[in-house]
Design a protein around this motif. Structure first.
Motif, PDB file in Angstrom:
ATOM      1  N   SER A 108      12.416  22.410  25.895  1.00 14.34           N
ATOM      2  CA  SER A 108      12.982  23.619  26.504  1.00 14.34           C
ATOM      3  C   SER A 108      12.114  24.100  27.666  1.00 14.34           C
ATOM      4  O   SER A 108      12.635  24.559  28.685  1.00 14.34           O
ATOM      5  N   ALA A 109      10.794  23.976  27.555  1.00 11.11           N
ATOM      6  CA  ALA A 109       9.911  24.364  28.661  1.00 11.11           C
ATOM      7  C   ALA A 109      10.131  23.463  29.867  1.00 11.11           C
ATOM      8  O   ALA A 109      10.114  23.927  31.011  1.00 11.11           O
ATOM      9  N   GLU A 110      10.377  22.181  29.609  1.00  9.88           N
ATOM     10  CA  GLU A 110      10.621  21.248  30.711  1.00  9.88           C
ATOM     11  C   GLU A 110      11.940  21.562  31.419  1.00  9.88           C
ATOM     12  O   GLU A 110      12.003  21.554  32.653  1.00  9.88           O
ATOM     13  N   THR A 111      12.973  21.883  30.649  1.00 11.26           N
ATOM     14  CA  THR A 111      14.246  22.228  31.287  1.00 11.26           C
ATOM     15  C   THR A 111      14.125  23.516  32.101  1.00 11.26           C
ATOM     16  O   THR A 111      14.689  23.623  33.185  1.00 11.26           O
ATOM     17  N   GLN A 112      13.377  24.481  31.595  1.00 17.08           N
ATOM     18  CA  GLN A 112      13.159  25.709  32.354  1.00 17.08           C
ATOM     19  C   GLN A 112      12.372  25.446  33.626  1.00 17.08           C
ATOM     20  O   GLN A 112      12.663  26.028  34.675  1.00 17.08           O
ATOM     21  N   LEU A 113      11.400  24.545  33.563  1.00 16.56           N
ATOM     22  CA  LEU A 113      10.638  24.187  34.753  1.00 16.56           C
ATOM     23  C   LEU A 113      11.541  23.567  35.807  1.00 16.56           C
ATOM     24  O   LEU A 113      11.454  23.900  36.993  1.00 16.56           O
ATOM     25  N   LYS A 115      14.741  24.039  36.136  1.00 17.80           N
ATOM     26  CA  LYS A 115      15.615  25.087  36.669  1.00 17.80           C
ATOM     27  C   LYS A 115      14.888  25.878  37.755  1.00 17.80           C
ATOM     28  O   LYS A 115      15.471  26.211  38.791  1.00 17.80           O
ATOM     29  N   VAL A 116      13.610  26.164  37.526  1.00 19.02           N
ATOM     30  CA  VAL A 116      12.817  26.872  38.526  1.00 19.02           C
ATOM     31  C   VAL A 116      12.672  26.014  39.775  1.00 19.02           C
ATOM     32  O   VAL A 116      12.780  26.504  40.902  1.00 19.02           O
ATOM     33  N   LEU A 117      12.426  24.709  39.594  1.00 17.27           N
ATOM     34  CA  LEU A 117      12.282  23.817  40.746  1.00 17.27           C
ATOM     35  C   LEU A 117      13.576  23.723  41.544  1.00 17.27           C
ATOM     36  O   LEU A 117      13.546  23.650  42.773  1.00 17.27           O
ATOM     37  N   GLU A 118      14.705  23.726  40.869  1.00 20.46           N
ATOM     38  CA  GLU A 118      15.986  23.713  41.574  1.00 20.46           C
ATOM     39  C   GLU A 118      16.212  25.028  42.305  1.00 20.46           C
ATOM     40  O   GLU A 118      16.764  25.056  43.396  1.00 20.46           O
ATOM     41  N   ASN A 124      17.268  16.986  43.626  1.00 17.49           N
ATOM     42  CA  ASN A 124      17.211  15.624  43.078  1.00 17.49           C
ATOM     43  C   ASN A 124      15.878  15.313  42.399  1.00 17.49           C
ATOM     44  O   ASN A 124      15.304  14.249  42.580  1.00 17.49           O
ATOM     45  N   ILE A 125      15.406  16.242  41.619  1.00 18.55           N
ATOM     46  CA  ILE A 125      14.154  16.031  40.899  1.00 18.55           C
ATOM     47  C   ILE A 125      14.498  15.751  39.440  1.00 18.55           C
ATOM     48  O   ILE A 125      15.099  16.572  38.767  1.00 18.55           O
ATOM     49  N   LYS A 126      14.124  14.588  38.977  1.00 12.83           N
ATOM     50  CA  LYS A 126      14.349  14.250  37.573  1.00 12.83           C
ATOM     51  C   LYS A 126      13.039  14.274  36.779  1.00 12.83           C
ATOM     52  O   LYS A 126      13.048  14.413  35.579  1.00 12.83           O
ATOM     53  N   SER A 127      11.934  14.088  37.474  1.00 10.13           N
ATOM     54  CA  SER A 127      10.628  14.210  36.831  1.00 10.13           C
ATOM     55  C   SER A 127       9.628  14.741  37.854  1.00 10.13           C
ATOM     56  O   SER A 127       9.912  14.792  39.048  1.00 10.13           O
ATOM     57  N   ILE A 128       8.480  15.082  37.393  1.00  6.08           N
ATOM     58  CA  ILE A 128       7.458  15.662  38.266  1.00  6.08           C
ATOM     59  C   ILE A 128       6.968  14.624  39.277  1.00  6.08           C
ATOM     60  O   ILE A 128       6.557  14.971  40.378  1.00  6.08           O
TER      61      ILE A 128
END
Length: 166
Positions: A108-113, A115-118, A124-128
């Motif tokens: 859930s923290a990764e999905t929130q991150l 969302k913030v990046l979008e 088009n970011i799938k990973s860091i």
């Protein structure tokens, strides 16, 4: 035979005899470990280590002991305060009923991150690893700007550069 020959003869010495000890080396080692763990439980880690240091260094000459004691003198407060922080943290965890995060929390923290990046227009970011270096640099500069503004605000609020006025 003259007296000179007799006086130069090798002195008669008693042969070295090794007597068997009543305890084996493994028994002594296990007893030492048990003593050390009981000392740690009763005194605390810092005092037990200091007592162990005194026991180990007592037969050493002063030329070795004095520099060694200076080094230990530096680490003794570090050990003490780390032990204090550990016990304080343990009490906080128990009283506040903290639980270590699980896999679902990290997901859930990764999905929130992401969302913030979008939201901040990184598409088009799938990973860091997909973030370009330029955007990392811009993010680092923005982070530095915000943290420096926070520090300046703290200094202005305290009306002092270091600490609070008395």
């Amino acid at each position: 035979m003259s007296m000179r020959v007799l006086s130069k003869a090798a002195p008669v010495t008693r042969a070295y005899i090794r007597y068997a000890s009543t305890e084996s080396a493994t028994q002594k080692a296990s007893q030492a470990v048990n003593n050390a763990t009981s000392a740690v439980k009763s005194q605390g880690l810092t005092k037990a280590l200091c007592n162990l240091y005194k026991t180990v260094t007592s037969p050493l000459p002063a030329s070795i002991k004095s520099p060694l004691s200076k080094v230990v003198g530096v680490f003794e407060p570090v050990l003490y305060y780390s032990e204090v922080v550990y016990h304080l943290g343990k009490q906080i965890v128990v009283r506040q009923n903290f639980v270590f995060p699980g896999k679902a929390d990290f997901a859930s923290a990764e999905t929130q991150l992401f969302k913030v990046l979008e939201y901040i227009k990184i598409k088009n970011i799938k990973s860091i690893k997909d973030i370009p270096v330029g955007q990392w640099k811009r993010g680092a500069i923005k982070t530095f700007e915000l943290s420096s503004l926070f520090v300046v605000g703290e200094i202005v609020g305290r009306q002092n550069l270091i600490g609070y006025k008395d």
